[in-house]
Design a protein around this motif. Structure first.
Motif, mmCIF file in Angstrom:
data_model
loop_
_atom_site.group_PDB
_atom_site.id
_atom_site.type_symbol
_atom_site.label_atom_id
_atom_site.label_comp_id
_atom_site.label_asym_id
_atom_site.label_seq_id
_atom_site.Cartn_x
_atom_site.Cartn_y
_atom_site.Cartn_z
ATOM 1 N N ARG A 185 14.591 -1.517 -19.256
ATOM 2 C CA ARG A 185 13.225 -1.781 -18.821
ATOM 3 C C ARG A 185 13.007 -1.291 -17.390
ATOM 4 N N ILE A 186 13.957 -1.602 -16.511
ATOM 5 C CA ILE A 186 13.847 -1.196 -15.119
ATOM 6 C C ILE A 186 13.944 0.316 -14.989
ATOM 7 N N HIS A 187 14.848 0.924 -15.739
ATOM 8 C CA HIS A 187 15.053 2.368 -15.623
ATOM 9 C C HIS A 187 13.820 3.152 -16.058
ATOM 10 N N ARG A 188 13.115 2.659 -17.070
ATOM 11 C CA ARG A 188 11.910 3.363 -17.509
ATOM 12 C C ARG A 188 10.855 3.397 -16.411
ATOM 13 N N VAL B 252 16.465 3.002 -9.502
ATOM 14 C CA VAL B 252 16.948 1.638 -9.250
ATOM 15 C C VAL B 252 18.250 1.379 -10.010
ATOM 16 N N GLN B 253 19.195 0.752 -9.325
ATOM 17 C CA GLN B 253 20.456 0.351 -9.944
ATOM 18 C C GLN B 253 20.566 -1.165 -9.917
ATOM 19 N N HIS C 156 0.817 -1.207 0.000
ATOM 20 C CA HIS C 156 0.000 0.000 0.000
ATOM 21 C C HIS C 156 0.852 1.260 0.000
ATOM 22 N N ARG C 157 2.129 1.143 0.393
ATOM 23 C CA ARG C 157 2.990 2.317 0.408
ATOM 24 C C ARG C 157 4.134 2.202 -0.603
ATOM 25 N N PHE C 158 4.020 1.254 -1.529
ATOM 26 C CA PHE C 158 5.061 1.042 -2.522
ATOM 27 C C PHE C 158 4.765 1.830 -3.786
ATOM 28 N N ASP C 159 5.725 2.618 -4.217
ATOM 29 C CA ASP C 159 5.603 3.394 -5.450
ATOM 30 C C ASP C 159 6.858 3.145 -6.262
ATOM 31 N N VAL C 160 6.742 2.385 -7.341
ATOM 32 C CA VAL C 160 7.919 1.996 -8.104
ATOM 33 C C VAL C 160 8.613 3.208 -8.712
ATOM 34 N N ALA C 161 7.850 4.251 -9.047
ATOM 35 C CA ALA C 161 8.447 5.427 -9.686
ATOM 36 C C ALA C 161 9.406 6.164 -8.763
#
Length: 319
Positions: free
Chosen positions: A117-120, A125-126, A87-92
């Protein structure tokens, strides 16, 4: 903390922002009488009246004005802390480094595509690719590795796995190799050439050699290297033959990878079982929303890259 009631914090946030018992009650889905009783409790706990009547409206006391600068952030933090992680996760806005243990072939063929793909989706994220010297599960247990990609060769009972795609062994040689002058590659001709074998542990035995025991043949292993990419490079610049997973020769994103590197794949004249390539991780990350998202991205990428392989045609470069 017997006097602390986080429900009061949420009610205080609603009252301070709405400045109305009725609107605060509606916001928290309470009755007006219940919200009035809550305001009474808040006055007792804080020692301040908080909201006072001013004609037909309510106004904040000086102390309530001070609280109005702090309480909204406190309420959001408390709610986030006590809610489910997803509920508090925001991938951006995710800022994290994922460490993967993979073979060199995965890095060469899918590393850049996975990174893009991950960077978009998550610019913060690294990705870190760690060398795959063995199949020891301890780095997964210690948190040094977030995700491993490959064949499951650990006996650790708690380790989690998920199938990414099916793979199989194929032969590879330089384009124009004399072995492929005839359309059919039989086991006698194949085993008569010099071979470069891949072994991370240095052992000079493999499923290939076990399969050769039935016809009573042995191949001429002239070199043993630690990675499939090294074996492919040696085959490219010599008459040595190599055996590699078919996934090392290309995928849906890089269909001309083998040919562009001067290599040609062919069917092995042996019955070698196919094998699974899996994602491997420790169960403490099962429900971590960031890791679940990352696992799903890796699986989707592999599904797109490696659909079921067609039979190799040794008369043309491997697709």
């Amino acid at each position: 903390m017997s006097r602390v009631d986080l429900n009061l914090l949420m009610a205080l946030d609603a009252l301070l922002s709405e400045r109305s018992v009725t609107r605060a009650a509606r916001r928290l889905k309470l009755s007006v009488s219940a919200m009035s009783r809550t305001l009474t409790r808040l006055r007792e706990v804080t020692g301040d009246r908080l909201l006072l009547q001013a004609g037909r409206t309510l106004v904040l006391t000086p102390y309530a004005e001070q609280l109005s600068q702090r309480v909204p952030a406190l309420a959001r933090e408390a709610e986030a802390t006590l809610s489910r992680p997803e509920h508090r996760f925001d991938v951006a806005t995710l800022k994290q480094r994922f460490t993967l243990r993979t073979g060199e072939g995965f890095i060469d063929l899918l590393g850049a595509t996975l990174t893009d793909r991950i960077h978009r989706a998550a610019p913060g994220v690294q990705l870190r690719f760690a060398p795959k010297a063995d199949w020891d599960a301890q780095p997964l247990r210690d948190g040094l590795i977030d995700l491993e990609i490959g064949i499951v060769k650990t006996a650790a009972p708690e380790i989690r796995t998920r199938l990414l795609f099916r793979d199989r062994y194929v032969g590879v040689c330089r384009i124009g190799h004399p072995l492929l002058r005839n359309r059919v590659v039989n086991v006698e001709r194949w085993s008569a050439y010099g071979h470069v074998m891949t072994s991370r542990t240095g052992d000079a035995e493999s499923p290939i050699d076990a399969a050769l025991e039935s016809p009573g043949l042995r191949r001429q292993v002239r070199m043993v290297v630690a990675s499939y990419t090294s074996a492919m490079q040696l085959a490219r610049h010599s008459d040595l033959l190599a055996v590699v997973p078919q996934s090392c020769l290309g995928n849906a994103f890089m269909s001309d990878y083998a040919a562009s590197n001067g290599l040609q794949g062919f069917e092995l004249p042996l019955d070698i079982p196919a094998f699974n390539i899996s994602a491997i991780w420790h169960p403490r990350l099962d429900h971590d929303p960031a890791h679940r998202w990352f696992r799903a991205e890796v699986q989707e990428l592999c599904t797109e890259a490696y659909p079921p392989h067609p039979t190799l045609d040794s008369s043309r470069p491997c697709p």
